[in-house]
Design a protein around this motif. Structure first.
Motif, mmCIF file in Angstrom:
data_model
loop_
_atom_site.group_PDB
_atom_site.id
_atom_site.type_symbol
_atom_site.label_atom_id
_atom_site.label_comp_id
_atom_site.label_asym_id
_atom_site.label_seq_id
_atom_site.Cartn_x
_atom_site.Cartn_y
_atom_site.Cartn_z
ATOM 1 N N SER A 249 7.129 22.925 55.907
ATOM 2 C CA SER A 249 6.451 22.335 54.747
ATOM 3 C C SER A 249 4.945 22.611 54.767
ATOM 4 N N ASP A 250 4.362 22.672 55.943
ATOM 5 C CA ASP A 250 2.929 22.953 55.992
ATOM 6 C C ASP A 250 2.637 24.388 55.536
ATOM 7 N N THR A 251 3.494 25.306 55.979
ATOM 8 C CA THR A 251 3.318 26.704 55.533
ATOM 9 C C THR A 251 3.481 26.782 54.019
ATOM 10 N N PHE A 252 4.470 26.072 53.495
ATOM 11 C CA PHE A 252 4.687 26.106 52.045
ATOM 12 C C PHE A 252 3.462 25.574 51.295
ATOM 13 N N ARG A 253 2.883 24.474 51.814
ATOM 14 C CA ARG A 253 1.682 23.911 51.170
ATOM 15 C C ARG A 253 0.546 24.946 51.157
ATOM 16 N N ARG A 254 0.379 25.643 52.287
ATOM 17 C CA ARG A 254 -0.683 26.644 52.356
ATOM 18 C C ARG A 254 -0.393 27.811 51.403
ATOM 19 N N ALA B 139 16.397 27.970 39.312
ATOM 20 C CA ALA B 139 15.050 27.393 39.174
ATOM 21 C C ALA B 139 14.796 27.042 37.705
ATOM 22 N N ASP B 140 15.311 27.864 36.820
ATOM 23 C CA ASP B 140 15.293 27.592 35.385
ATOM 24 C C ASP B 140 13.903 27.172 34.908
ATOM 25 N N HIS B 141 12.930 28.035 35.135
ATOM 26 C CA HIS B 141 11.555 27.737 34.733
ATOM 27 C C HIS B 141 11.044 28.854 33.827
ATOM 28 N N PRO B 142 10.442 28.494 32.702
ATOM 29 C CA PRO B 142 10.031 29.554 31.757
ATOM 30 C C PRO B 142 9.018 30.538 32.350
ATOM 31 N N ALA B 143 8.247 30.105 33.346
ATOM 32 C CA ALA B 143 7.238 31.015 33.917
ATOM 33 C C ALA B 143 7.798 31.803 35.094
ATOM 34 N N ALA C 81 10.699 38.141 53.950
ATOM 35 C CA ALA C 81 11.288 38.858 55.082
ATOM 36 C C ALA C 81 10.933 38.148 56.383
ATOM 37 N N SER C 82 10.382 36.952 56.223
ATOM 38 C CA SER C 82 9.844 36.257 57.381
ATOM 39 C C SER C 82 10.890 35.349 58.033
ATOM 40 N N ALA C 83 10.649 35.036 59.306
ATOM 41 C CA ALA C 83 11.609 34.214 60.056
ATOM 42 C C ALA C 83 11.756 32.823 59.459
ATOM 43 N N ASP C 84 10.729 32.325 58.751
ATOM 44 C CA ASP C 84 10.821 30.965 58.202
ATOM 45 C C ASP C 84 11.322 30.946 56.758
ATOM 46 N N ALA C 85 11.897 32.063 56.291
ATOM 47 C CA ALA C 85 12.415 32.115 54.912
ATOM 48 C C ALA C 85 13.429 30.991 54.694
ATOM 49 N N VAL C 86 13.365 30.377 53.505
ATOM 50 C CA VAL C 86 14.311 29.307 53.166
ATOM 51 C C VAL C 86 15.703 29.898 52.983
ATOM 52 N N ASP C 87 16.701 29.296 53.638
ATOM 53 C CA ASP C 87 18.040 29.877 53.498
ATOM 54 C C ASP C 87 18.999 28.967 52.743
ATOM 55 N N ASP C 88 18.432 28.091 51.924
ATOM 56 C CA ASP C 88 19.247 27.219 51.069
ATOM 57 C C ASP C 88 18.844 27.510 49.624
ATOM 58 N N ASP C 89 19.793 27.958 48.819
ATOM 59 C CA ASP C 89 19.463 28.397 47.454
ATOM 60 C C ASP C 89 18.774 27.301 46.648
ATOM 61 N N GLU C 90 19.247 26.047 46.831
ATOM 62 C CA GLU C 90 18.683 24.966 46.029
ATOM 63 C C GLU C 90 17.218 24.717 46.405
ATOM 64 N N VAL C 91 16.933 24.753 47.714
ATOM 65 C CA VAL C 91 15.550 24.540 48.173
ATOM 66 C C VAL C 91 14.663 25.709 47.731
ATOM 67 N N ALA D 266 15.110 27.656 45.145
ATOM 68 C CA ALA D 266 14.882 27.534 43.696
ATOM 69 C C ALA D 266 13.830 26.459 43.421
ATOM 70 N N GLU D 267 13.894 25.368 44.179
ATOM 71 C CA GLU D 267 12.934 24.276 43.997
ATOM 72 C C GLU D 267 11.503 24.751 44.309
ATOM 73 N N GLN D 268 11.347 25.519 45.391
ATOM 74 C CA GLN D 268 9.999 26.011 45.745
ATOM 75 C C GLN D 268 9.480 26.976 44.676
ATOM 76 N N LEU D 269 10.361 27.819 44.170
ATOM 77 C CA LEU D 269 9.909 28.764 43.136
ATOM 78 C C LEU D 269 9.622 28.032 41.819
ATOM 79 N N ARG D 270 10.367 26.928 41.573
ATOM 80 C CA ARG D 270 10.095 26.119 40.376
ATOM 81 C C ARG D 270 8.688 25.518 40.478
ATOM 82 N N THR D 271 8.350 25.053 41.666
ATOM 83 C CA THR D 271 6.998 24.515 41.886
ATOM 84 C C THR D 271 5.950 25.592 41.617
#
Ligand SMILES: O=C(O)c1ccc(O)c(O)c1
Ligand SMILES: [Mg+2]
Length: 610
Positions: free
Chosen positions: A71-76, A155-159, A102-112, A114-119
């Motif tokens: 979560s800290d990496t995501f915030r940064r 993610a279903d986000h217009p942007a 391509a990183s070792a900490d890549a999210v491997d849950d589609d829902e999570v 999608a949520e990060q990309l929605r943000t």
């Protein structure tokens, strides 16, 4: 359509790249972050320069490893994204490319994920920006376009939309990991960006393949036409943007590379039936002639060799020091009026419509070659191929204003005392850096098809071969070059080039030429012993091959017989070939033997080897 190019395709600084892209006629660019970071120009200055050049900045890229299970990496990463959106506003672009992590900490849950990309989509929208999400073929979790689409859909986000890159899709499709089938069903509004690259089929790590070996469309083995057609079927009307990571283009003169790149897109659009299209390639009926530039010792050597091969000196140019030699429909010009060392200086194809052929060449950005001509001489169109060889468009049949009327005919006969009928092919050594450019050039300008990619071990290194051929096989150009840059040890002369003539009876041709004292190339006994061991040819045929120093090859379509002269004038030699059945190749399997024989013939005698 709007045509773009990524700055990563070209060599130089950002300024060099932008100038080259604009000069070649591109209307947009993808700016690579590294190019911008290294530039002394502010984003505003880059934007102003692009405005002056008529370039839009279509994409800023790439944003790597955005999603994170930490979560800290995501915030940064979100903070970093905000800064990049500010930068993009200053650049005047509204789309950022985010590639799958391509990183070792890549999210491997589609829902999570999608949520990060929605943000991220929310942040982008606040800045009036959009995010194009691209699956890298080596992404840790998302590595197919289907998976990237699933995430964007969730993610279903217009942007937030998709970036499709032909390399990632087609490299994976080769292994059956994905396919282009579903692409046409992506809603056009969700397809934000399209990147195009071709590549040779290679069985290697996909990241290395992508970073070193991508090519412009039409230079490699991928079906860019089918891929792009599938994308356009969605209704996508954004840029067609080239993204080619390639070791040669990274160090090539950017102006030239950008023209090559533009040619690839013009040809791709033509293959898709888009307007405006260049004039269709007119039918070719063969070679009108091949011209050799000669200095005076080599003129003497070559004319003696041609005479011994049964050619007649049938004409002399009205205003230039050019001899016309002919046998059957095979015509060779010896031009002693150039400053060039002995070389194949020109190819002339016979076309049913020279004006349309020239117009097509111009539409495909072939550089015109200025010519001087005397009063009443034919107005021939000439363009320069990538290696500098002139390419003429002729119509030998046209008696009145045809190229032959520039010659005073000597009255010598052009019958075929050694049985040669016409030019079968011309083999041109390509400078290392121009091999792929040359493939696309001949393919696009003349409407030829690449065939017979081969690689073989020659005495002085690995050699790659590729032929470009018209459908009936009347115009064949065999390109060859080194797989790596040529070393210093190889003989200090350029690779020889050659003209191959077709015979209907190779043994009769060889015997007639031998009697006339033609400088034919010896072939080692070892070759025939091996041929015997692997082919089961009849003893009579083998004996004839041995006697006449003829080499042999066969493929699924038929058989091939050929022999060669020594290297003449330092750089060229002649070949005589006979195709039996539908043999489609060039005897490449025998090339190392021929090359070693040429090497041996050029060296002072070394005795018996003991
Ligand atoms: O090789 C890469 O890292 C890379 C980056 C961005 C792209 O669009 C891509 O296709 C590859
Ligand atoms: Mg890409």
């Amino acid at each position: 359509m709007h045509k773009g190019i990524a700055t990563v395709c070209l060599s130089g600084t950002l300024e060099d790249k932008l100038d080259a892209a604009a000069a070649a006629g591109f209307s947009g660019v993808e700016i690579f972050e590294n190019d911008l970071i290294a530039s002394a120009w502010s984003p505003e200055q880059v934007r102003a320069h692009c405005d002056r050049l008529g370039l839009s900045i279509d994409l800023y890229q790439p944003f790597r490893d955005f999603d994170s299970s930490d979560s800290d990496t995501f915030r940064r990463n979100l903070r970093r994204a905000d800064r990049k959106f500010d930068l993009m506003r200053r650049l005047g672009t509204d789309t950022v490319l985010v590639c799958s992590s391509a990183s070792a900490d890549a999210v491997d849950d589609d829902e999570v994920l999608a949520e990060q990309l929605r943000t991220l989509g929310d942040r982008a929208a606040e800045h009036g920006m959009r995010v194009a999400y691209e699956a890298l073929a080596w992404g840790r979790v998302v590595d197919t376009w289907e998976h990237s689409w699933e995430i964007v859909r969730r993610a279903d986000h217009p942007a937030l939309g998709l970036c499709l890159d032909s390399f990632h899709v087609l490299s994976r499709a080769q292994g059956g990991g994905t396919s282009i089938d579903g692409i046409a069903r992506i809603p056009a509004g969700k397809l934000f960006f399209l990147q195009l690259a071709d590549a040779p089929h290679l069985n290697m790590d996909v990241l290395q393949w992508s970073r070193h070996h991508r090519l412009f469309p039409g230079q490699g083995s991928f079906d860019l036409s089918a891929f792009t057609g599938a994308v356009l079927a969605t209704g996508y009307d954004g840029p067609l943007s080239l993204e080619v990571f390639n070791d040669v283009y990274r160090q090539a003169e950017p102006g030239r590379a950008a023209v090559d790149a533009m040619r690839s897109l013009i040809a791709l659009e033509e293959s898709l039936g888009r307007e405006p299209a260049p004039p269709r390639p007119p039918e070719l009926t063969g070679y009108a002639f091949t011209e050799l530039a000669v200095d005076s010792p080599s003129e003497h050597q070559l004319s003696r060799a041609l005479a011994a091969m049964g050619f007649a000196h049938v004409g002399q140019h009205r205003s230039k020091p050019v001899q016309l030699w002919q046998q059957g429909d095979a015509r060779v010009l010896l031009n002693s009026g150039t400053e060039q060392a002995t070389t194949v200086s020109a190819l002339a194809v016979d076309t049913v419509d020279p004006v349309a052929s020239a117009a097509r060449a111009e539409a495909l950005l072939a550089p015109p070659v200025p010519r001087t001509r005397g009063a009443a001489e034919a107005d021939l169109s000439v363009v320069a191929a990538p290696d500098g060889t002139s390419l003429f468009f002729c119509r030998t049949e046209a008696a009145e204003d045809g190229w032959m009327s520039d010659f005073i005919l000597t009255g010598a006969g052009s019958d075929a005392p050694a049985g040669l009928r016409h030019i079968d092919h011309v083999a041109l050594a390509q400078p290392f850096d121009y091999f792929d450019e040359a493939t696309l050039f001949y393919r696009a300008v003349l409407g030829l098809t690449p065939r017979h990619d081969a690689e073989f071990a020659a005495p002085f290194g690995l050699v790659r071969n590729r032929a470009v051929v018209d459908a009936p096989g009347r115009v064949r150009i065999a390109l060859h070059g080194t797989v790596l840059r040529r070393g210093d040890w190889a003989p200090g002369v350029p690779d020889p080039q050659h003209i191959a003539f077709a015979s209907d009876d190779i043994f009769a041709s060889a015997r007639a030429m031998r009697e006339r004292g033609a400088p034919l190339l010896p072939v080692p006994e070892n070759y025939y012993d091996d041929l015997d061991a692997r082919t089961e040819l009849s003893p009579d045929l083998l004996a004839a091959l041995r006697e006449c120093r003829v080499l042999y090859d066969r493929d699924a379509g038929g058989e091939f017989f050929h022999f060669h002269t020594e290297v003449l004038g330092g750089r060229v030699f002649f070949e005589v070939v006979q195709r039996v059945g539908a043999y489609g190749g060039y005897g490449v399997a025998n090339a190392p033997v021929r090359m070693a024989a040429h090497r041996a013939a050029r060296l002072p005698a070394r005795g018996s080897g003991r």
